[in-house]
Design an enzyme around this catalytic site. Structure first.
Site, PDB file in Angstrom:
ATOM      1  N   LYS A 266       0.505  -1.245  -0.014  1.00 35.28           N
ATOM      2  CA  LYS A 266       0.299  -0.126   0.358  1.00 35.28           C
ATOM      3  C   LYS A 266       1.036   1.238   0.272  1.00 35.28           C
ATOM      4  O   LYS A 266       1.835   1.396   0.718  1.00 35.28           O
ATOM      5  CB  LYS A 266      -1.050   0.097   1.075  1.00 35.28           C
ATOM      6  CG  LYS A 266      -1.498   1.299   2.002  1.00 35.28           C
ATOM      7  CD  LYS A 266      -2.674   1.229   2.821  1.00 35.28           C
ATOM      8  CE  LYS A 266      -3.382   2.871   2.630  1.00 35.28           C
ATOM      9  NZ  LYS A 266      -4.568   2.380   4.126  1.00 35.28           N
ATOM     10  N   ASP A 271      -2.741  10.248   3.451  1.00 35.77           N
ATOM     11  CA  ASP A 271      -4.668   9.893   4.111  1.00 35.77           C
ATOM     12  C   ASP A 271      -4.930  11.037   4.496  1.00 35.77           C
ATOM     13  O   ASP A 271      -4.875  10.266   5.827  1.00 35.77           O
ATOM     14  CB  ASP A 271      -4.415   8.672   4.432  1.00 35.77           C
ATOM     15  CG  ASP A 271      -5.179   7.950   5.107  1.00 35.77           C
ATOM     16  OD1 ASP A 271      -6.553   8.806   3.920  1.00 35.77           O
ATOM     17  OD2 ASP A 271      -5.635   7.128   4.956  1.00 35.77           O
ATOM     18  N   LYS A 278     -10.934  12.426   8.546  1.00 36.87           N
ATOM     19  CA  LYS A 278      -9.429  12.537   9.794  1.00 36.87           C
ATOM     20  C   LYS A 278     -10.084  12.969  10.340  1.00 36.87           C
ATOM     21  O   LYS A 278      -9.798  14.206   9.868  1.00 36.87           O
ATOM     22  CB  LYS A 278      -8.891  11.849   9.019  1.00 36.87           C
ATOM     23  CG  LYS A 278      -8.384  10.465   8.423  1.00 36.87           C
ATOM     24  CD  LYS A 278      -6.554   9.915   9.161  1.00 36.87           C
ATOM     25  CE  LYS A 278      -6.510   8.795   7.757  1.00 36.87           C
ATOM     26  NZ  LYS A 278      -7.312   7.361   8.647  1.00 36.87           N
ATOM     27  N   ASP A 289       1.596   6.841   5.638  1.00 40.36           N
ATOM     28  CA  ASP A 289       0.472   5.429   4.775  1.00 40.36           C
ATOM     29  C   ASP A 289       1.109   4.499   3.411  1.00 40.36           C
ATOM     30  O   ASP A 289       0.067   3.997   2.997  1.00 40.36           O
ATOM     31  CB  ASP A 289      -0.205   6.041   4.534  1.00 40.36           C
ATOM     32  CG  ASP A 289      -1.770   5.127   5.351  1.00 40.36           C
ATOM     33  OD1 ASP A 289      -1.669   4.140   5.391  1.00 40.36           O
ATOM     34  OD2 ASP A 289      -2.771   5.335   4.733  1.00 40.36           O
ATOM     35  N   ASP A 348     -12.112   6.332   3.597  1.00 42.21           N
ATOM     36  CA  ASP A 348     -11.562   6.373   4.603  1.00 42.21           C
ATOM     37  C   ASP A 348     -10.950   5.000   4.940  1.00 42.21           C
ATOM     38  O   ASP A 348      -9.910   4.487   5.186  1.00 42.21           O
ATOM     39  CB  ASP A 348     -11.409   7.061   5.771  1.00 42.21           C
ATOM     40  CG  ASP A 348      -9.599   7.411   7.022  1.00 42.21           C
ATOM     41  OD1 ASP A 348      -9.066   7.237   6.164  1.00 42.21           O
ATOM     42  OD2 ASP A 348      -9.997   7.062   8.342  1.00 42.21           O
ATOM     43  N   GLU A 350      -9.554   3.292   2.359  1.00 41.94           N
ATOM     44  CA  GLU A 350      -8.929   3.353   0.905  1.00 41.94           C
ATOM     45  C   GLU A 350      -8.255   2.730   0.483  1.00 41.94           C
ATOM     46  O   GLU A 350      -8.197   1.882  -0.468  1.00 41.94           O
ATOM     47  CB  GLU A 350      -8.978   4.875   1.097  1.00 41.94           C
ATOM     48  CG  GLU A 350      -6.894   5.178   0.686  1.00 41.94           C
ATOM     49  CD  GLU A 350      -6.823   5.328   2.646  1.00 41.94           C
ATOM     50  OE1 GLU A 350      -7.958   5.205   3.703  1.00 41.94           O
ATOM     51  OE2 GLU A 350      -5.296   5.302   2.175  1.00 41.94           O
ATOM     52  N   ARG A 352      -7.539  -0.831   1.266  1.00 43.14           N
ATOM     53  CA  ARG A 352      -8.294  -2.067   0.673  1.00 43.14           C
ATOM     54  C   ARG A 352      -7.977  -2.188  -0.840  1.00 43.14           C
ATOM     55  O   ARG A 352      -8.652  -2.789  -1.806  1.00 43.14           O
ATOM     56  CB  ARG A 352      -8.797  -2.299   1.195  1.00 43.14           C
ATOM     57  CG  ARG A 352     -10.472  -1.739   1.758  1.00 43.14           C
ATOM     58  CD  ARG A 352     -10.964  -1.689   2.551  1.00 43.14           C
ATOM     59  NE  ARG A 352     -10.820  -1.461   3.769  1.00 43.14           N
ATOM     60  CZ  ARG A 352     -10.535  -0.870   5.548  1.00 43.14           C
ATOM     61  NH1 ARG A 352     -12.749  -2.374   4.801  1.00 43.14           N
ATOM     62  NH2 ARG A 352     -10.727  -0.616   5.940  1.00 43.14           N
TER      63      ARG A 352
END
Ligand code: BES
Ligand code: ZN
Ligand code: ZN
Length: 497
Positions: A266, A271, A278, A289, A348, A350, A352
């Protein structure tokens, strides 16, 4: 780094600093008699009265006053009653030695390997652990303070004080050094501010690795992702002014492209959470991230150096997750590269979505086994804390052999269950094949389980490094910030699987 041998003569050492282990029964050690008189007749007394501590992880720096030697100081390293020492404790101890050498601004050192040998840890292992631990401990974060006048120092020469066959010892030291350097590079990627590390920069980094190590490389830009229909990564990227990248590296060990392990990372360079924004405190730190991408790239660097007998394809999906008038939003239904549709309940969640396309792409590139690595959920931190990586799998045997690598590297991985009921909840949607956020209860499992939907029947391991990728505070093996979690384990696994 230059590695030289020094044959048990303290007088002829060229380095100013020597690192020596001290154990409870030091005087019984073979060759101690050569060192003690060289250093000081008082050394026995100092060991006895604790002036030089033999307690585990205690470091004592002592000046050398002996004439006729370059050695100016000894870094004594307490090992306790040697027999209780594990490889992991020794690695951490060497991490502290690295920090000590850094603070002394040492660029070259000698190390008396035999002084660290215990009934359970041989000199060859000491060489590996010393190189790895010291180099990791020595790492510091690159920063941008204009007021700092501290020049960055680095280690460039070591003298291995040993009576053993130097070839094997030096090779182990070299490999340990390679492992640590790859970890440190991954740390630097994680620590880079998000305005300085975008998807395109991550792709450039991968291209450089490919050049250096003769990997095949392919970088897909936004237009190409659109052509292929990679709706997972594209929807996450939709609100961004920056282009996404799908990065593929191939290390070919054999003539035929078979038994390929896919490493999927990833690479979300920032993010914000998107429209499921968030809270401000939860956003800070989200430059990290892309820790999964850093882990995969770090492992590829080691693979490039050590060239294991195993085909590897690395796929990294990289974008940031931003808001704008164009951004994707909750309630959107998207079509991933696999063809599976997803109802977006939370922008959020995201990672996956990015991983879904990356996993499908890795399979298309021939991956027969898959390991995805991601800072995927806050849930893994709630479940396991900051010092354990959470795992899921669909293949017991594959996972078991992976766990062997974690024991070797000392990186703690703990598996969580993924049940049919969990999968049902991931597949529950009135609108699409899957939903990307089935709930907050046990949501590490839903995050990883979602990725597993795209692995399908391919043996697969999911590693959630949200807790382990970025240290909240300094630790024995390094400073606060990027840890390089899973770099060493992924590489070690490739060597033994
Ligand atoms: N990048 C985060 C996960 C994360 C949290 C990484 C803390 C590092 C530290 C991920 O994209 C995320 O936001 N996950 C959500 C999922 C939820 C919306 C289902 C989470 O864990 O809260
Ligand atoms: Zn997120
Ligand atoms: Zn994320």
């Amino acid at each position: 780094m230059k590695i030289e041998q020094q044959n048990m003569s303290f007088e002829t050492a060229k380095a100013e600093t020597i690192v020596i282990g001290v154990q409870k029964h030091q005087a019984q050690m073979k060759n101690w008699a050569k060192f003690a008189p060289f250093f000081s007749a008082a050394v026995e007394a100092w060991l006895k009265n604790g002036e030089i501590s033999t307690d585990v992880k205690k470091i004592t720096v002592f000046p050398v006053t002996t004439a006729n030697t370059h050695i100016k100081r000894v870094v004594f390293v307490g090992l306790g009653a040697g027999k209780d020492l594990t490889e992991e404790i020794l690695r951490e101890t060497f991490g502290l030695v690295g920090k000590q050498l850094k603070s002394l601004k040492v660029n070259e050192y000698a190390i008396w390997l035999e002084s660290f040998v215990t009934p359970a840890i041989e000199e060859e292992d000491v060489a590996f652990l010393a190189a790895e631990g010291i180099e990791m401990g020595y790492y510091t974060i690159a920063h941008y303070k204009t007021t700092s006048n501290v020049a960055d120092s680095y280690l460039d020469r070591v003298e291995l004080v040993t009576e053993a066959e130097i070839e094997q010892i030096a090779m182990n030291f070299e490999v340990g050094h390679i492992y640590a350097q790859a970890v440190n590079e991954a740390r630097t990627l994680v620590n880079l501010p998000p305005n300085l590390l975008k998807a395109t920069d991550l792709a450039d980094y991968a291209v450089n690795l490919a050049k250096q190590y003769d990997f095949d490389v392919e970088i897909l830009d936004k237009a190409q992702l659109e052509e292929l229909g990679m709706g997972g990564i594209l929807s996450v990227n939709q609100g961004s002014a920056e282009e996404p990248r799908m990065i593929t590296l191939k290390y070919k060990a054999t003539e035929e492209w078979t038994d390929v392990v896919g490493l999927v990372g990833k690479g979300v360079t920032y993010d914000t959470g998107g429209y499921s924004l968030k809270p401000k405190d939860g956003m800070v730190g989200m430059k990290g991230d892309m820790g999964g991408a850093a882990a995969v790239l770090g492992a590829m660097k080691i693979i490039g150096e050590t060239r294991p007998n195993r085909n590897v394809v690395a796929v990294i999906g990289s974008t940031d997750n931003m808001i704008s008038g164009l951004a994707f939003k909750p309630d959107d239904v998207i079509t991933t590269y696999s063809g599976k549709t997803v109802e977006v309940l939370n922008t959020d969640a995201e990672g996956r979505l990015v991983l879904a396309d990356a996993v499908t792409y890795a399979k298309q590139h021939g991956a027969n086994y898959l390991i995805d690595v991601a800072t995927l959920t806050g849930g893994v931190i709630t479940a396991l804390g900051f010092d354990k990586t959470g795992a899921l799998t669909n293949d017991e045997a594959f996972f078991e052999s992976f766990m062997e690598a974690t024991i070797e590297t000392g990186e703690f991985v703990w598996r969580l269950p993924l049940t049919e009921k969990d999968k049902k909840r991931i597949r529950k949607s009135d609108m699409a094949d899957l939903n990307n956020s089935p709930g907050r209860d046990g949501h590490m499992i839903f995050g990883g389980g979602f990725v597993g939907e795209f692995a399908e029947d391919t043996p697969w391991i999911h590693l959630d490094i949200a807790g382990t990728s970025d240290a909240q505070a300094a630790h024995d093996l390094g400073p606060k910030g990027g840890t390089g979690a899973m770099v060493r384990t992924l590489a070690a696994f490739m060597e033994h699987f």
